[in-house]
Design an enzyme around this catalytic site. Structure first.
Site, mmCIF file in Angstrom:
data_model
loop_
_atom_site.group_PDB
_atom_site.id
_atom_site.type_symbol
_atom_site.label_atom_id
_atom_site.label_comp_id
_atom_site.label_asym_id
_atom_site.label_seq_id
_atom_site.Cartn_x
_atom_site.Cartn_y
_atom_site.Cartn_z
ATOM 1 N N GLY A 237 3.617 50.029 79.783
ATOM 2 C CA GLY A 237 2.977 49.838 78.481
ATOM 3 C C GLY A 237 2.941 48.365 78.122
ATOM 4 C CB SER A 238 2.328 46.692 74.912
ATOM 5 O OG SER A 238 3.414 47.056 74.082
ATOM 6 C CB THR A 239 4.602 42.324 77.146
ATOM 7 O OG1 THR A 239 3.937 42.320 78.415
ATOM 8 C CG2 THR A 239 5.780 41.369 77.212
ATOM 9 C CB VAL A 241 6.434 48.715 73.505
ATOM 10 C CG1 VAL A 241 7.305 49.972 73.583
ATOM 11 C CG2 VAL A 241 5.523 48.790 72.292
ATOM 12 N N GLY A 242 7.879 46.849 75.738
ATOM 13 C CA GLY A 242 8.769 46.739 76.885
ATOM 14 C C GLY A 242 10.015 45.939 76.571
ATOM 15 C CD GLU A 259 2.156 48.110 85.416
ATOM 16 O OE1 GLU A 259 1.851 47.459 84.388
ATOM 17 O OE2 GLU A 259 1.388 48.876 85.994
#
Length: 483
Positions: A237-239, A241-242, A259
């Site tokens: 997902g998005s950076t 949220v990561g 990823e």
């Protein structure tokens, strides 16, 4: 909105799957189709209790699934791949209706997920431990490879079959069990995928699926990561949220595979086949409306051929996405607004739109035609920000050093491309670019089961696919014994 279980069953509500059974929570949320702009269906909204029940089911199933023979796991995955092939039309229709994906992309999603499952199935029997020779001749050692336990897998909406399949198949093949936290934008697609595995004979509880609304996302995600039965996390997902996922996992000392986002560069050198470069850059930038983490976002062109390449790129885009044809449909109107805002910010600071019209009004609010921007500078938002939509920027350079400096001037490092007639130069660029993959004379979008997939820097860490991807889901245990 609160609904009783009986009311939910009588309406178009996508249920959760817990311990192999449909589960209808009291609450549900709307899933709006970008194709019609109307509610396509509703989905059950998991509570904290539902999330805990899914983990409990996975933990109970792990006790027996971890002992399942490699041949049993292999056969179930192979049957799942065959069922996906048989249900292809249904799966394509669900994805297109739910996310707005064009039929060719949805078919690619199904076909690639099918191949991924088959590939993993074929690798299961090759997973083995070792019997190393130790320094003491009277002592022997065994190195076992064991599954972790319950894996929390979080997958996004933009390729719901590929991305959910890889977050399920690797862990399950290695003997783990899974709680899949489905995207709230594609729960029906992901539920259909989980149903494929169950139809193939996967025991109850080995893969469970929950979804939730945005209001409870943070609370439920934190609870799942903190749950002592969850031993590893897979997130795509998005950076932004990561980073949150990584921080929460770190607090509980749990390993993660991430990823995340991308800002993929494509270098077009002066000796490149410009027709190939233009066609591949156009496809890499605008396939699936640019809603791919590997999408080409920056095209770095040698000064000597920039003018010629620019015209070929415009012609290639016009050929693939003619103005008389339908516009790409993005997942929602917010994605359109985000891309338009990036373009407007750039043009307000001196950039030029050389293809497309950011002010054009399309019949549907989620539609946006390809836009190419020239003269982008570092002070513009689009220079650093992942657009995740149909916008791409052109840059001009003269030396290899300039090209590499610009290609690497990004927080991201997922994938990249180089176009040149000199393989030695291409390999030189490939070694210098900071990304998880470099594709020479091909587009930045390339993901197949035989190749490890993952990034560096803010694009995450860990690998999916191939033997490297399967290794992510086992850990070693050392045993020694005296003769």
């Amino acid at each position: 909105m609160r609904m009783s279980s009986e009311e939910a069953k009588d309406s178009i509500v996508v249920p959760l799957i817990i311990n192999g059974r449909d589960h209808y929570p009291e609450r549900s949320f709307d899933v709006t189709s970008p194709v019609t702009g109307k509610v396509a269906h509703r989905c059950g909204a998991a509570t904290l209790a539902d999330a805990a029940a899914a983990v409990d089911a996975a933990a109970a199933a792990f006790k027996t699934w971890r002992r399942a023979t490699p041949s049993l796991r292999r056969d179930i995955l192979l049957r799942a791949a065959e069922i996906m092939r048989q249900r292809s039309d249904e799966l394509v229709r669900i994805e297109s209706d739910e996310t707005g994906a064009a039929r060719p992309w949805a078919l690619f999603d199904v076909d690639t997920a099918t191949e991924l499952i088959k590939d993993v199935a074929g690798r299961i029997s090759a997973m083995e431990g070792s019997f190393p020779t130790l320094t003491d001749p009277d002592t022997s050692g065994i190195v076992l490879r064991e599954p972790y336990g319950v894996v929390l897998s979080v997958a996004p909406w933009n390729a719901p079959y590929i991305l959910a399949a890889r977050s399920i198949t690797g862990p399950v093949a290695a003997g783990n069990t899974v709680v899949l936290k489905a995207s709230e934008l594609a729960p029906k697609s992901m539920r259909a995928l989980v149903s494929v595995f169950h139809e193939a004979g996967l025991p109850n509880g080995v893969v469970n699926m929950i979804a939730h609304d945005r209001d409870t996302a943070a609370e439920i995600t934190a609870a799942l990561i903190a749950n002592p039965h969850v031993r590893k996390i897979s997130f795509t997902g998005s950076t932004n949220v990561g980073r949150v996922i990584g921080r929460l996992a770190g607090e509980h000392l749990k390993p993660v595979i991430l990823e995340l986002g991308g800002k993929a560069p494509a270098i077009v050198w002066e000796d490149a086949d410009l027709d190939v470069a233009a066609q591949q850059c156009a496809l890499g930038a605008f396939l699936h409306g640019g809603q791919i983490c590997m999408a080409t976002e920056r095209i770095i062109v040698h000064k000597k051929i920039k003018s010629q390449f620019r015209e070929k790129l415009k012609a290639a885009v016009d050929d693939m996405f003619p103005s008389a044809g339908p516009a790409p449909i993005l997942v929602n109107e917010a994605a359109v607004r985000r891309n338009k805002a990036l373009v407007e910010n750039a043009t307000s600071k001196g950039a030029t739109v050389i293809f497309g019209d950011v002010s054009a009004r399309e019949p549907r609010g989620a539609e946006l035609r390809p836009i190419i921007i020239d003269r982008v500078t570092p002070d513009m938002d689009i220079y650093k920000t992942e657009s995740f939509g149909p916008t791409v920027s052109l840059y001009e350079i003269e030396t290899e050093e300039e090209a590499l400096e610009l290609a690497n001037d990004s927080d991201y490092g997922l994938t990249s491309a180089v176009f040149t007639g000199d393989l030695r130069r291409g390999l030189r660029f490939a070694r210098g670019i900071e990304s998880g993959a470099v594709h020479i004379n091909n587009m930045t979008v390339h993901d197949e089961s035989a190749l490890p997939h993952g990034g560096t820097k803010s694009s995450g860490f860990g690998r999916f696919n191939s033997s490297a991807g399967l290794d992510e889901w086992v850990r070693t245990k050392t045993i020694t014994f005296k003769h």
